[in-house]
Write an enzyme that holds these catalytic residues in place. Structure first.
Site, PDB file in Angstrom:
ATOM      1  CE  LYS A  85       0.938   2.473  -0.430  1.00 23.14           C
ATOM      2  NZ  LYS A  85      -0.226   1.539  -0.442  1.00 23.14           N
ATOM      3  CD  GLU A 107       5.120   8.341  -4.984  1.00 19.56           C
ATOM      4  OE1 GLU A 107       5.984   9.147  -4.592  1.00 19.56           O
ATOM      5  OE2 GLU A 107       5.022   7.172  -4.553  1.00 19.56           O
ATOM      6  CB  SER A 372      -0.782  -5.159   2.602  1.00 22.78           C
ATOM      7  OG  SER A 372      -1.915  -5.234   1.745  1.00 22.78           O
TER       8      SER A 372
HETATM    9  C1  LIG Z   1      -0.460   0.646  -1.448  1.00 18.50           C
HETATM   10  C2  LIG Z   1      -0.945  -0.638  -0.939  1.00 18.50           C
HETATM   11  C3  LIG Z   1      -0.543  -1.859  -1.514  1.00 18.50           C
HETATM   12  C4  LIG Z   1       0.317  -1.952  -2.746  1.00 18.50           C
HETATM   13  O1  LIG Z   1       1.624  -1.463  -2.568  1.00 18.50           O
HETATM   14  P1  LIG Z   1       2.881  -2.428  -2.493  1.00 18.50           P
HETATM   15  O2  LIG Z   1       4.032  -1.500  -2.616  1.00 18.50           O
HETATM   16  O3  LIG Z   1       2.782  -3.401  -3.605  1.00 18.50           O
HETATM   17  O4  LIG Z   1       2.836  -3.101  -1.167  1.00 18.50           O
HETATM   18  C5  LIG Z   1      -1.005  -3.041  -0.953  1.00 18.50           C
HETATM   19  N1  LIG Z   1      -1.827  -3.034   0.116  1.00 18.50           N
HETATM   20  C6  LIG Z   1      -2.243  -1.881   0.686  1.00 18.50           C
HETATM   21  C7  LIG Z   1      -3.154  -1.957   1.864  1.00 18.50           C
HETATM   22  C8  LIG Z   1      -1.809  -0.650   0.188  1.00 18.50           C
HETATM   23  O5  LIG Z   1      -2.232   0.480   0.768  1.00 18.50           O
END
Ligand SMILES: *Cc1c(COP(=O)(O)O)cnc(C)c1O
Length: 390
Positions: A85, A107, A372
């Protein structure tokens, strides 16, 4: 030339007239400032020197042996803040600063995007106000404390269900009133144009790095890529450089309690409609009322999805699959034990889907999983859910 605000029939700008000026100003700044040398040089500093890019692409010896193909993880868990993010938060904060804005609003549901925005605000010396539902404030005390320590103000939202979608509505209201001084830093590829495009472009660094790293290590492009899909920003970030290639692309949605229960599988089980200024797949009832979503991972708990994913779904370019809470929990422990890497529960959905796909791949096929984020934030929750099974 098609309409740049649309992905096929999806996307657009379904907002009250009072918001149009702000969106047009942002779109203009996005097209003029971001490609410029000054922005690119500053962004280079924040992404590389400050946040720690590029992130590694790790060949997983144990997973490869177990799954029967060549498995790599793209390590967004190793980015400063512990998730992807921050790529977007730094990009938008820098853009806002160069537009002359002094204040960022955001948000947040689980608090992850609020924390990323608070970090970017501190790094760029900007005031940060984060809208958060009262219910989420109660559930996510650790991230609330983190945001405050980083100098941000957390604004409780007590309308509707007191969760993420209500926080977005409040943030949009604030933006309309304070647009001269304030930028609304949206956390995923959702909302009205230009946000889905802007956020995608800031996250595409993940896919560009992956492409170069796989090329260097394997002398070919990956055969398959898997990412989890909440709003869809980490997924579109890694998919984008491969959309014109033969690489098979897979999105893991929050299957929640399974076919009969609550879920967040917007693309697999929703229908198109309008939410937060964009036309996209939504979880809704027969009257078009948006329903509460559910996922064991807070980051996938959103009843909408980025409009570009709706387009890619209908086009058949990406195949989206639901992964249940239980499968995600299993994958969380699987990766932790197989490789010594604790994934975020969101990312564990991608690991679970990779386990489904791998049997269909050949031994020398290359499979990339977008990790992610890291799982420290989820350790207490998983320990409680899994209990004696640990
Ligand atoms: C917020 C988050 C997501 C989901 O958000 P996307 O916009 O779909 O990428 C996925 N993985 C992590 C670690 C997050 O913090």
């Amino acid at each position: 030339m098609g309409d740049p605000s649309r992905f096929g029939v999806y996307g657009g700008r379904f907002v009250p007239e009072t918001l149009m000026a702000a969106l047009k100003e942002l779109d203009h700044a996005f097209r003029t400032i971001v490609p410029g040398e000054k922005f690119q040089a500053e962004m280079q500093y924040y992404l590389h020197e400050y946040a720690g890019r590029k992130t590694p692409l790790t060949f997983c010896r144990n997973l490869s042996r177990d799954l029967g193909c060549r498995v790599y993880l793209k390590r967004e868990d190793l980015l400063h803040s512990g998730a992807h993010k921050l790529n977007n938060a730094l990009g938008q904060a820098l853009l806002a600063k160069m537009m002359g804005k002094e204040r960022l609003i955001a948000e947040t549901g689980a608090g992850q995007h609020g924390v990323a925005t608070a970090i970017a605000g501190a790094a760029l010396a900007m005031q940060v106000d984060v809208y958060m539902g009262e219910e989420d404030i109660r559930r996510q005390a650790l991230n609330v404390a983190r945001m405050k320590m980083l100098g941000a103000r957390v604004v409780p939202v007590s309308s509707g269900s007191c969760t993420l979608k209500d926080a977005i509505n409040e943030a949009l209201r604030d933006w309309v009133t304070n647009v001269e001084t304030t930028h609304y830093l949206i956390g995923s590829v959702v909302g009205p144009h230009p946000f889905p495009t802007l956020v995608r472009d800031f996250q595409t660094v993940i896919g560009n790095e992956t492409r170069a790293q796989v090329m260097e290590k394997e002398k070919k492009l990956p055969d398959a890529i898997v990412a989890c899909v909440g709003g869809g920003s980490n997924a579109i970030g890694i998919f984008t450089p491969f959309l014109g290639e033969e690489t098979r692309l897979f999105g893991a949605e929050a299957g929640g309690e399974g076919p009969a229960g609550k879920h967040g599988a917007t693309l697999c089980r929703g229908r198109p409609g309008i939410l937060h200024g964009t036309y996209t797949y939504l979880i809704q009832d027969a009257f078009g009322q948006v329903l509460e979503s559910h996922s064991v991972s807070a980051g996938l708990d959103y009843p909408g999805v980025g409009p570009e994913h709706s387009f890619l779904r209908d086009a058949g370019r990406v195949s989206y699959h639901p992964v249940t809470d239980q499968e995600a929990l299993d994958a969380f422990l699987y990766l932790s034990r197989a490789e010594g890497i604790i994934p975020a529960l969101e990312s564990a959905h991608a690991v679970a889907l990779a386990r489904h796909i791998a049997p269909g791949l050949a031994g020398d096929d290359v499979l990339v999983i977008n990790l992610s984020g890291r799982g420290d934030k989820d350790v207490a929750q998983v320990a409680e859910l899994v209990g004696d099974a640990l």
